[in-house]
Design a protein around this motif. Structure first.
Motif, PDB file in Angstrom:
ATOM      1  N   ALA B 185       0.853  -1.180   0.000  1.00  0.00           N
ATOM      2  CA  ALA B 185       0.000   0.000   0.000  1.00  0.00           C
ATOM      3  C   ALA B 185       0.887   1.226   0.000  1.00  0.00           C
ATOM      4  N   LEU B 186       0.559   2.192  -0.851  1.00  0.00           N
ATOM      5  CA  LEU B 186       1.386   3.389  -0.938  1.00  0.00           C
ATOM      6  C   LEU B 186       0.483   4.610  -0.942  1.00  0.00           C
ATOM      7  N   ARG B 187       0.885   5.642  -0.199  1.00  0.00           N
ATOM      8  CA  ARG B 187       0.098   6.865  -0.171  1.00  0.00           C
ATOM      9  C   ARG B 187       1.056   8.046  -0.131  1.00  0.00           C
ATOM     10  N   LYS B 188       0.760   9.052  -0.949  1.00  0.00           N
ATOM     11  CA  LYS B 188       1.614  10.248  -0.964  1.00  0.00           C
ATOM     12  C   LYS B 188       0.796  11.446  -0.547  1.00  0.00           C
ATOM     13  N   ALA B 189       1.455  12.428   0.020  1.00  0.00           N
ATOM     14  CA  ALA B 189       0.763  13.681   0.308  1.00  0.00           C
ATOM     15  C   ALA B 189       1.779  14.801   0.400  1.00  0.00           C
ATOM     16  N   LYS B 190       1.337  16.004   0.045  1.00  0.00           N
ATOM     17  CA  LYS B 190       2.195  17.185   0.187  1.00  0.00           C
ATOM     18  C   LYS B 190       2.206  17.602   1.648  1.00  0.00           C
ATOM     19  N   ILE B 191       3.351  18.038   2.121  1.00  0.00           N
ATOM     20  CA  ILE B 191       3.424  18.534   3.489  1.00  0.00           C
ATOM     21  C   ILE B 191       4.129  19.876   3.503  1.00  0.00           C
ATOM     22  N   GLU B 192       3.983  20.555   4.636  1.00  0.00           N
ATOM     23  CA  GLU B 192       4.697  21.825   4.781  1.00  0.00           C
ATOM     24  C   GLU B 192       5.896  21.570   5.665  1.00  0.00           C
ATOM     25  N   THR B 193       7.074  21.858   5.143  1.00  0.00           N
ATOM     26  CA  THR B 193       8.258  21.700   5.988  1.00  0.00           C
ATOM     27  C   THR B 193       8.940  23.044   6.154  1.00  0.00           C
ATOM     28  N   ASP B 194       9.740  23.092   7.202  1.00  0.00           N
ATOM     29  CA  ASP B 194      10.465  24.335   7.447  1.00  0.00           C
ATOM     30  C   ASP B 194      11.835  24.318   6.786  1.00  0.00           C
ATOM     31  N   ASN B 195      12.455  23.144   6.720  1.00  0.00           N
ATOM     32  CA  ASN B 195      13.845  23.156   6.273  1.00  0.00           C
ATOM     33  C   ASN B 195      14.141  22.198   5.124  1.00  0.00           C
ATOM     34  N   HIS B 196      13.099  21.658   4.479  1.00  0.00           N
ATOM     35  CA  HIS B 196      13.241  20.840   3.273  1.00  0.00           C
ATOM     36  C   HIS B 196      14.251  19.713   3.420  1.00  0.00           C
ATOM     37  N   GLU B 197      14.250  19.046   4.531  1.00  0.00           N
ATOM     38  CA  GLU B 197      15.192  17.942   4.707  1.00  0.00           C
ATOM     39  C   GLU B 197      14.571  16.640   4.250  1.00  0.00           C
ATOM     40  N   ASN B 198      15.426  15.682   3.883  1.00  0.00           N
ATOM     41  CA  ASN B 198      14.910  14.372   3.481  1.00  0.00           C
ATOM     42  C   ASN B 198      15.041  13.391   4.640  1.00  0.00           C
ATOM     43  N   TYR B 199      14.044  12.543   4.793  1.00  0.00           N
ATOM     44  CA  TYR B 199      14.103  11.505   5.823  1.00  0.00           C
ATOM     45  C   TYR B 199      13.680  10.197   5.202  1.00  0.00           C
ATOM     46  N   ASN B 200      14.113   9.107   5.832  1.00  0.00           N
ATOM     47  CA  ASN B 200      13.640   7.777   5.442  1.00  0.00           C
ATOM     48  C   ASN B 200      13.631   6.935   6.707  1.00  0.00           C
ATOM     49  N   VAL B 201      12.453   6.732   7.290  1.00  0.00           N
ATOM     50  CA  VAL B 201      12.361   6.002   8.556  1.00  0.00           C
ATOM     51  C   VAL B 201      11.273   4.929   8.442  1.00  0.00           C
ATOM     52  N   VAL B 202      11.315   3.985   9.387  1.00  0.00           N
ATOM     53  CA  VAL B 202      10.296   2.937   9.441  1.00  0.00           C
ATOM     54  C   VAL B 202       9.638   2.974  10.823  1.00  0.00           C
ATOM     55  N   ILE B 203       8.333   3.158  10.822  1.00  0.00           N
ATOM     56  CA  ILE B 203       7.595   3.297  12.078  1.00  0.00           C
ATOM     57  C   ILE B 203       6.806   2.013  12.323  1.00  0.00           C
ATOM     58  N   PRO B 204       6.891   1.415  13.536  1.00  0.00           N
ATOM     59  CA  PRO B 204       6.158   0.182  13.795  1.00  0.00           C
ATOM     60  C   PRO B 204       4.660   0.352  13.535  1.00  0.00           C
ATOM     61  N   GLY B 205       4.050  -0.630  12.887  1.00  0.00           N
ATOM     62  CA  GLY B 205       2.624  -0.567  12.574  1.00  0.00           C
ATOM     63  C   GLY B 205       1.759  -0.407  13.811  1.00  0.00           C
TER      64      GLY B 205
END
Lengths: 335, 378
Positions: B185-205
């Motif tokens: 399942a994949l979902r995208k959305a626009k967000i507002e960021t302050d510093n335009h940093e990239n992240y890649n994390v995994v959050i437990p379901g």
């Protein structure tokens, strides 16, 4: 009991020196196996090294300060990144290892380091050890494991080969005796305590323990009855022994004491009275020693060791004691 | 520490933080709730080391005084007892005072409780919020994103990393991906960021599930901060921390097919109900498998056959079919999960052959995608 680095260094100089060097050179292994007799300070050293890994203000680069927040929380078992696994009942169950694994699939709570300490690692069930094996094989960075055991041989060879093994030397009984006497234990009692444990605190506790004092009397009495009137020994077991030695641990202790009596007899025969432990019973034991042979004593000792092994394998304690008493009765060997 | 507080606000906050407290923990201090009083208000914290919830009760809210702080400080009290006590106190105001040696007195009306506390210093330290590293998203959008992805996480512990949802933040866009290696399942959305940093994390379901339960369905923005070990969601007076999973999430971008050989457009509801009916018999069988085939005249046939029970055939009219004819089998459960997660009245399913994964998308919506692997049948 909390012990500092310096105190433990007196007890286990080699181990602590190795750990000190690996800390200073930043070469801490991913898994340590601490092997040594009861009371040699394995758990204390494990906790000490854990503190050294987490401590905020190390003294001289390797000694934990014991006063910072992390050190104190490790001591009280409240640090969220330190996990201590103890046997649940008689063994360490596979579920305990599984929950450890799920815990370690996540990142640390506060830091990137994580430590787990498994005490009595030999008591892991087979499925638990296999489950742990997978986990030991592919450690996450920043993870340190401590396995503590009294019986190295009972661990799977595949586990042993994945750990750095550190052997904890038992304290020489003479040194122990000296320390006990310094701490106010009567000189006649010191040898016995020194034989039973390597831990000073435990020995001091035993010294004032009412149950232990009574246990000594019952064991000596059992031996006397066996000697003088073997037929009454069974009765004596029912009347005195079983009501006093109820738990498995207690029976083990009772058998240890019994073993020491036979050891004393052997020492008397070998003319090494200075190594005796039941000093208070000296006179009587001398009498008995005259009536038996070295061969017989060694047979009886092996019978006791056999009984201890059977107890570990969950034999019914009552049957085990009765069988032992029959075996110890001299002259007849019908069981 | 000493303060007087409105009971209903305290009860509400205690209930919120209790959601994070479990009795099954190896760390003794986590059986407690941390209560900290500062000059601004009172903060309650509960944790099971995986998730932590912090609830803040301000001194004043809309001109009403809620808390009267007499002395600041902190204490940890046994959650089991404290939550029951505050629920059953007789009057509307509660006084909590810590005497020396961690003794805590709770007074309300004429009743007085003495509880033995634990040292607040021993409580786990939660990461401090750095104001410049956060981004915002509307709460209801966040809830929708969680709902649309977290059902697809793996429940088996053999690959722990798959029990989490992968959150990627690139170019001011949040991408949530969950997979259990049979579906995605994949979902995208626009967000507002302050510093335009990239992240890649995994959050437990599990954590996301809890978060979904605890936050309100409003369109107010929620702040999100990602630190090295934890992710933090900050709603009004409520902070939700979750630990992240260790390891790298597999690269899923190559799994999603780009071209399609067959594309079908159907009404979501009709399709879902047809699958649901077909799965009634399929459920008895081994894999909950239904068969999907394109028949002449722009119709689709959904069928399922369990020899010992019986069989079911249903025909539905599609809006359009392009490309080759096709017969394919898939798990009815996965399909229903995916259809329930999609929004929109019509969906577009694109296939690339009977043995290749297929993609389900709502019509004219590129932000959401569900991918399912077919089942091999004969």
């Amino acid at each position: 009991m909390e012990k500092t680095w310096d105190q433990l260094e007196e007890l286990q100089p080699t181990v602590l020196k190795m750990l000190k060097n690996s800390l200073l050179k930043n070469r801490v292994a991913h898994a340590y196996l601490f092997e040594g007799m009861r009371g040699t300070g394995k758990k204390e050293v494990g906790l000490l090294l854990t503190k050294a890994l987490f401590c905020e203000s190390l003294i001289e680069g390797y000694k934990p300060c014991e006063t910072c927040n992390n050190c104190r929380r490790i001591q009280s078992g409240n640090h969220p990144d330190v996990h201590i696994v103890e046997p649940d009942g008689l063994s360490i169950k596979v579920d305990q290892i599984r929950s450890l694994q799920t815990e370690f699939s996540k990142k640390g709570v506060e830091s990137l380091k994580k430590v787990y300490l498994i005490s009595h690692a030999d008591k892991m069930s087979v499925s638990a050890s296999n489950s742990l094996l997978k986990f030991l094989e592919e450690p996450n960075p920043g993870t340190v494991a401590f396995l503590l055991t009294e019986q190295l041989q009972q661990l799977l060879p595949t586990i042993l080969s994945r750990c750095q093994i550190l052997t904890f030397k038992p304290l020489a009984p003479k040194v122990m005796m000296k320390q006990l006497v310094e701490n106010g234990v009567a000189p006649v009692k010191a040898p016995l305590l020194a034989q039973l444990t390597n831990n000073l605190d435990e020995a001091l506790k035993l010294n004032v323990d009412e149950w232990f004092a009574q246990a000594q009397k019952i064991v000596v009495k059992l031996y006397e009855v066996l000697k003088k009137n073997p037929l009454e020994a069974m009765v004596m077991l029912q009347s005195d022994w079983f009501s006093h030695f109820k738990e498995k641990e207690q029976i083990h202790r009772g058998l240890d004491l019994l073993l020491l009596i036979f050891k004393d007899l052997l020492y008397i025969q070998l003319d090494k009275q200075e190594q005796m432990v039941f000093i208070e019973e000296d006179e009587r034991l001398r009498q008995f020693a005259l009536q038996t042979s070295g061969r017989r004593i060694s047979d009886q000792m092996s019978a006791i060791l056999e009984a201890k092994r059977k107890l570990q394998a969950n034999m019914n304690p009552q049957l085990m004691m009765e069988q032992l008493v029959l075996k110890l009765q001299e002259g007849s060997s019908f069981v | 520490m000493k303060f007087i507080i409105q009971r209903d606000r305290l009860v509400q906050s205690v209930q919120d933080v209790m959601k994070a407290v479990t009795s099954r923990t190896t760390i003794p201090i986590l059986t407690g709730i941390k209560i900290a009083a500062t000059s601004e208000g009172v903060t309650l914290t509960g944790s099971d080391s995986d998730i932590s919830i912090e609830s803040f009760i301000p001194k004043e809210d809309a001109g009403h005084e809620i808390v009267e702080i007499k002395q600041s400080g902190a204490i940890v009290l046994q959650a089991k007892f404290f939550s029951e006590i505050v629920k059953k106190l007789p009057t509307d105001s509660v006084e909590i005072e810590v005497l020396g040696s961690l003794q805590t007195v709770i007074r309300s009306g004429k009743s007085e409780f003495n509880l033995n506390g634990l040292d607040a210093e021993e409580y786990p330290h939660l990461p401090q919020i750095e104001e410049n590293n956060k981004f915002h998203i509307a709460t209801d959008l966040l809830k929708a994103m969680i709902r649309q992805t977290h059902f697809a996480v793996s429940t088996s512990e053999t690959r722990p990393i798959l029990t989490g949802v992968n959150w990627k933040i690139e170019n001011d866009e949040l991408i949530c991906i969950a997979t259990d290696s049979h579906r995605l399942a994949l979902r995208k959305a626009k967000i507002e960021t302050d510093n335009h940093e990239n992240y890649n994390v995994v959050i437990p379901g599990k954590s996301l599930n809890e978060l979904n339960k605890i936050i309100d369905d409003t369109n107010e923005p929620i702040d999100i901060v990602i630190t090295e070990n934890q992710i933090l969601f900050k709603a009004k007076h409520l902070l939700f921390f979750s630990r992240l999973l260790e390891g790298n999430y597999p690269d899923t971008s190559r799994l999603i097919p780009n071209e399609s050989k067959t594309a079908v457009t159907v009404n979501t509801k009709e399709f879902l109900h047809a699958i649901d009916r077909a799965s009634l018999l399929a459920r008895e069988g081994r894999n909950n498998v239904v068969k999907f085939s394109i028949i002449e005249g722009g119709s689709i046939e959904i069928s399922s056959n369990t020899p010992e029970v019986g069989k079911v055939v249903e025909e539905i009219q599609s809006q359009s079919i392009e490309g080759e004819d096709l017969k394919i089998s898939f798990s009815a459960k996965y399909m229903m999960d995916a259809l329930k997660a999609l929004e929109g009245t019509d969906i577009n399913v694109s296939f690339t052959g009977a043995m290749r994964p297929f993609v389900i998308r709502p019509l004219h919506d590129e932000t959401i995608l569900q991918l399912i692997l077919p089942v091999r049948t004969y």
